[in-house]
Write a protein that holds these residues in place. Structure first.
Motif, PDB file in Angstrom:
ATOM      1  N   ARG A 186       0.819  -1.209   0.000  1.00 32.96           N
ATOM      2  CA  ARG A 186       0.000   0.000   0.000  1.00 32.96           C
ATOM      3  C   ARG A 186       0.859   1.268   0.000  1.00 32.96           C
ATOM      4  O   ARG A 186       0.566   2.229  -0.705  1.00 32.96           O
ATOM      5  N   HIS A 187       1.955   1.301   0.777  1.00 33.80           N
ATOM      6  CA  HIS A 187       2.748   2.525   0.873  1.00 33.80           C
ATOM      7  C   HIS A 187       3.533   2.810  -0.407  1.00 33.80           C
ATOM      8  O   HIS A 187       4.060   3.912  -0.586  1.00 33.80           O
ATOM      9  N   LEU A 188       3.607   1.820  -1.320  1.00 37.40           N
ATOM     10  CA  LEU A 188       4.311   2.043  -2.577  1.00 37.40           C
ATOM     11  C   LEU A 188       3.364   2.442  -3.711  1.00 37.40           C
ATOM     12  O   LEU A 188       3.820   2.716  -4.813  1.00 37.40           O
ATOM     13  N   ARG A 189       2.065   2.469  -3.434  1.00 35.65           N
ATOM     14  CA  ARG A 189       1.123   2.879  -4.475  1.00 35.65           C
ATOM     15  C   ARG A 189       1.123   4.384  -4.669  1.00 35.65           C
ATOM     16  O   ARG A 189       0.626   4.883  -5.665  1.00 35.65           O
ATOM     17  N   GLN A 190       1.681   5.120  -3.685  1.00 37.51           N
ATOM     18  CA  GLN A 190       1.867   6.555  -3.817  1.00 37.51           C
ATOM     19  C   GLN A 190       3.348   6.837  -4.058  1.00 37.51           C
ATOM     20  O   GLN A 190       4.168   5.925  -4.100  1.00 37.51           O
ATOM     21  N   THR A 191       3.669   8.116  -4.232  1.00 38.07           N
ATOM     22  CA  THR A 191       5.060   8.480  -4.501  1.00 38.07           C
ATOM     23  C   THR A 191       5.933   8.118  -3.301  1.00 38.07           C
ATOM     24  O   THR A 191       5.645   8.491  -2.161  1.00 38.07           O
ATOM     25  N   TYR A 192       7.009   7.381  -3.576  1.00 35.94           N
ATOM     26  CA  TYR A 192       7.942   6.942  -2.539  1.00 35.94           C
ATOM     27  C   TYR A 192       9.055   7.987  -2.454  1.00 35.94           C
ATOM     28  O   TYR A 192       9.820   8.177  -3.404  1.00 35.94           O
ATOM     29  N   VAL A 193       9.124   8.696  -1.308  1.00 37.55           N
ATOM     30  CA  VAL A 193      10.033   9.833  -1.156  1.00 37.55           C
ATOM     31  C   VAL A 193      11.199   9.436  -0.269  1.00 37.55           C
ATOM     32  O   VAL A 193      11.007   8.896   0.831  1.00 37.55           O
ATOM     33  N   ARG A 194      12.416   9.721  -0.744  1.00 32.94           N
ATOM     34  CA  ARG A 194      13.638   9.500   0.034  1.00 32.94           C
ATOM     35  C   ARG A 194      14.546  10.710  -0.121  1.00 32.94           C
ATOM     36  O   ARG A 194      14.420  11.485  -1.074  1.00 32.94           O
ATOM     37  N   ARG A 195      15.471  10.871   0.819  1.00 32.71           N
ATOM     38  CA  ARG A 195      16.414  11.976   0.761  1.00 32.71           C
ATOM     39  C   ARG A 195      17.684  11.565   0.027  1.00 32.71           C
ATOM     40  O   ARG A 195      18.007  10.380  -0.054  1.00 32.71           O
ATOM     41  N   VAL A 196      18.385  12.557  -0.476  1.00 29.38           N
ATOM     42  CA  VAL A 196      19.649  12.294  -1.160  1.00 29.38           C
ATOM     43  C   VAL A 196      20.620  11.647  -0.177  1.00 29.38           C
ATOM     44  O   VAL A 196      20.806  12.125   0.955  1.00 29.38           O
ATOM     45  N   GLY A 197      21.241  10.542  -0.578  1.00 28.29           N
ATOM     46  CA  GLY A 197      22.173   9.815   0.277  1.00 28.29           C
ATOM     47  C   GLY A 197      21.541   8.668   1.027  1.00 28.29           C
ATOM     48  O   GLY A 197      22.261   7.795   1.532  1.00 28.29           O
ATOM     49  N   ASP A 198      20.207   8.641   1.134  1.00 29.59           N
ATOM     50  CA  ASP A 198      19.538   7.520   1.809  1.00 29.59           C
ATOM     51  C   ASP A 198      19.561   6.275   0.924  1.00 29.59           C
ATOM     52  O   ASP A 198      19.668   6.358  -0.304  1.00 29.59           O
ATOM     53  N   ALA A 199      19.435   5.122   1.563  1.00 28.27           N
ATOM     54  CA  ALA A 199      19.335   3.861   0.833  1.00 28.27           C
ATOM     55  C   ALA A 199      17.878   3.605   0.456  1.00 28.27           C
ATOM     56  O   ALA A 199      16.962   3.918   1.219  1.00 28.27           O
ATOM     57  N   VAL A 200      17.684   3.048  -0.733  1.00 28.68           N
ATOM     58  CA  VAL A 200      16.350   2.656  -1.198  1.00 28.68           C
ATOM     59  C   VAL A 200      16.326   1.131  -1.246  1.00 28.68           C
ATOM     60  O   VAL A 200      17.039   0.518  -2.040  1.00 28.68           O
ATOM     61  N   ASN A 201      15.523   0.526  -0.384  1.00 27.88           N
ATOM     62  CA  ASN A 201      15.440  -0.928  -0.310  1.00 27.88           C
ATOM     63  C   ASN A 201      13.960  -1.312  -0.319  1.00 27.88           C
ATOM     64  O   ASN A 201      13.251  -1.135   0.674  1.00 27.88           O
ATOM     65  N   ILE A 202      13.474  -1.806  -1.455  1.00 22.73           N
ATOM     66  CA  ILE A 202      12.048  -2.080  -1.636  1.00 22.73           C
ATOM     67  C   ILE A 202      11.871  -3.539  -2.048  1.00 22.73           C
ATOM     68  O   ILE A 202      12.559  -4.033  -2.953  1.00 22.73           O
ATOM     69  N   MET A 203      10.940  -4.214  -1.392  1.00 20.10           N
ATOM     70  CA  MET A 203      10.595  -5.585  -1.754  1.00 20.10           C
ATOM     71  C   MET A 203       9.140  -5.610  -2.213  1.00 20.10           C
ATOM     72  O   MET A 203       8.251  -5.144  -1.503  1.00 20.10           O
ATOM     73  N   ILE A 204       8.912  -6.147  -3.410  1.00 15.10           N
ATOM     74  CA  ILE A 204       7.565  -6.236  -3.975  1.00 15.10           C
ATOM     75  C   ILE A 204       7.244  -7.707  -4.212  1.00 15.10           C
ATOM     76  O   ILE A 204       7.882  -8.354  -5.050  1.00 15.10           O
ATOM     77  N   PRO A 205       6.262  -8.259  -3.501  1.00 10.76           N
ATOM     78  CA  PRO A 205       5.904  -9.672  -3.713  1.00 10.76           C
ATOM     79  C   PRO A 205       5.012  -9.843  -4.946  1.00 10.76           C
ATOM     80  O   PRO A 205       4.332  -8.916  -5.377  1.00 10.76           O
ATOM     81  N   PHE A 206       5.049 -11.040  -5.508  1.00 16.02           N
ATOM     82  CA  PHE A 206       4.185 -11.383  -6.641  1.00 16.02           C
ATOM     83  C   PHE A 206       3.889 -12.877  -6.578  1.00 16.02           C
ATOM     84  O   PHE A 206       4.442 -13.608  -5.743  1.00 16.02           O
ATOM     85  N   GLN A 207       3.010 -13.347  -7.467  1.00 15.92           N
ATOM     86  CA  GLN A 207       2.670 -14.759  -7.516  1.00 15.92           C
ATOM     87  C   GLN A 207       2.579 -15.204  -8.968  1.00 15.92           C
ATOM     88  O   GLN A 207       2.423 -14.392  -9.875  1.00 15.92           O
ATOM     89  N   GLY A 208       2.673 -16.494  -9.186  1.00 14.68           N
ATOM     90  CA  GLY A 208       2.587 -17.062 -10.533  1.00 14.68           C
ATOM     91  C   GLY A 208       3.327 -18.384 -10.610  1.00 14.68           C
ATOM     92  O   GLY A 208       4.404 -18.554 -10.031  1.00 14.68           O
TER      93      GLY A 208
END
Length: 483
Positions: A186-208
């Motif tokens: 849910r929190h990734l359905r809107q704009t994901y905001v991070r600051r310069v120098g921060d790490a971006v670590n996102i996991m998106i599950p799926f099925q199939g």
């Protein structure tokens, strides 16, 4: 004599020109030269063109249908291509497709759709359905397991077929146990905001099932693997950036595919940083205890909307900065309540979602609050004539009392100067008699009669006198004896 029978036999083919009577007469006139040519078929060939050449004469009659082509010109054009062609399901021997109707179907309306297939490596397209159908869902049966099939769909109307809508990739014919589906948090359905120098670590599950193919792109292009790391498993995909930069902002597309069936999702990332300082800070005006300031927005907003500005002031004596306005939403302000005799400098910070700008815009000049000499003039109030003759606003009222019980008589009077009050009984002035106590307060006149007797009954008069005149009121007092 022999040539005569030949023309009789020749008219038989002439009717094939569909002009029986007209075609027979012209060759009869041309019969004399025909016998010179011995071959019989030649005149027939010449006779037919003669009849055809003779036919241009009647075009006067076909001129009527000549306007008929005009209504044919506005005929509806072929429809546009079907939209959003996707694979809904794949089994061991079939493919199920879905799509959306084209935007333009033409004036004549849509007759239906035709589905065509072609094996991978071949260019021969064959239609699966013999006649058009109107449903936007179709299952192609009778396919061989393991084949790769290209699929396209055409829209058909009376004017012809549309440009086909074709699947980008061939479909491998094998059973899909579970269609691909992305479960975007849910929190990734809107704009994901991070600051310069921060790490971006996102996991998106799926099925199939079987294991799907995972493809990441940015603006239709492959990702820069030197900055972005992607790790895929059977159930999720991990998007990782060690240190985010402004250039990493954008929309990333995730596609999960299984044999032509796919699901897509979009990840919007915005990397922000503090904004630059405001521009062109000016000290516009100084008056009394107030100062007016103006400035322009910063050139760089830090990839985030400017929320407001912080305005600070500094007294030259102390040199310390104090916040005058915490969040000013406009590019101008007025600072008030400054101290007379002090000299002030001002600075302004810009603020966005990341915080305040690292630097501030400082006024080039200073504001000196001078002590202004003010001459106070007393307001001239016109004098009002307050003189007024006596006037009773509340008269005396008749009273009945009992012998031996003190009683009071009241009335109200107005006048300026304050009138003199005279009490009388039966037209005789009551002087210093301990039986009577007369008082006046705030214009209320009272006369106390202490333990009256029947002799004290009668007519009582209150008379008010001042230099402008006099006024009086009367009442009757009745004193009854005890029963």
């Amino acid at each position: 004599k022999e040539p005569a029978p030949t023309p009789k036999e020749e008219p038989a083919p002439v009717p094939a020109a569909e002009e029986p009577p007209a075609s027979e007469q012209p060759p009869a006139t041309e019969q004399p030269p025909v016998p010179t040519d011995e071959p019989a078929p030649v005149p027939t060939a010449e006779a037919t063109p003669a009849s055809e050449e003779g036919s241009p004469a009647p075009p006067a009659e076909p001129q009527a249908p000549a306007p008929e082509p005009k209504p044919e010109k506005p005929k509806a054009e072929p429809p546009s291509s079907p939209l959003s062609l996707v694979v809904e399901e794949v089994s061991e021997n079939s493919i199920t497709l879905t799509w959306k109707a084209p935007e333009q179907t033409g004036r004549s309306g849509l007759d239906g759709y035709v589905v065509e297939i072609c094996k991978d490596g071949s260019t021969d397209w064959t239609a699966v359905n013999k006649e058009p159908f109107l449903s936007t869902r179709y299952t192609i049966p009778g396919l061989s397991s393991g084949d790769k099939i290209h699929v396209r769909v055409k829209a058909i109307n009376a004017s012809g077929a549309s440009v086909p809508a074709t699947l980008e990739q061939p479909v491998l014919i094998r059973e899909i146990l579970q269609l691909p589906r992305i479960r975007m948090p849910r929190h990734l359905r809107q704009t994901y905001v991070r600051r310069v120098g921060d790490a971006v670590n996102i996991m998106i599950p799926f099925q199939g099932k079987p294991e799907p193919e995972v493809v990441w792109t940015k603006d239709g292009q492959a990702l820069d693997t030197s900055r972005i790391n992607i790790r895929n498993t059977q159930k999720d995909t991990i998007f990782y950036i060690r240190q985010a930069q402004r250039s990493d902002s954008g929309k990333y597309e995730l596609a999960v595919r299984i044999n032509g069936a796919e699901d897509k999702a979009t990840l919007d990332i915005r990397v922000i940083e503090p904004p630059g300082p405001p521009q062109n800070l000016k000290l516009v005006d100084v008056w009394g205890f107030n100062v007016a300031l103006e400035w322009n927005p910063p050139v760089d907003n830090g990839n985030s909307e400017i929320k407001g500005y912080m305005v600070q002031k500094s007294d030259k004596k102390s040199g310390k900065w104090f916040t005058a306005l915490e969040r000013c939403t406009r590019t101008s302000c007025t600072i008030s309540d400054l101290i007379i005799g002090n000299t002030y400098s001002f600075r302004v910070f810009a603020e966005n979602a990341c915080g305040l700008s690292e630097k501030a815009a400082i006024t080039s000049g200073v504001a000196h609050i001078k002590k202004t000499k003010t001459a106070y003039q007393t307001e001239k109030i016109p004098q009002r004539d307050m003189m007024e003759p006596p006037k009773f606003t509340q008269p005396l009222t008749d009273r009945t009392t009992t012998r031996g019980y003190s009683t009071h008589l009241f009335c109200c009077v107005r006048g300026f100067p304050q009138p003199k009050i005279i009490w009388m009984k039966n037209q005789m002035e009551i002087r210093e008699d301990p039986k009577y106590i007369a008082m006046i307060e705030q214009g209320v006149c009272s006369l106390e009669i202490r333990k009256p007797s029947p002799f004290d009954g009668g007519i009582y008069t209150c008379k008010a006198v001042n230099p402008l005149g006099e006024a009086s009121v009367d009442c009757k007092l009745d004193v009854k004896g005890k029963i």
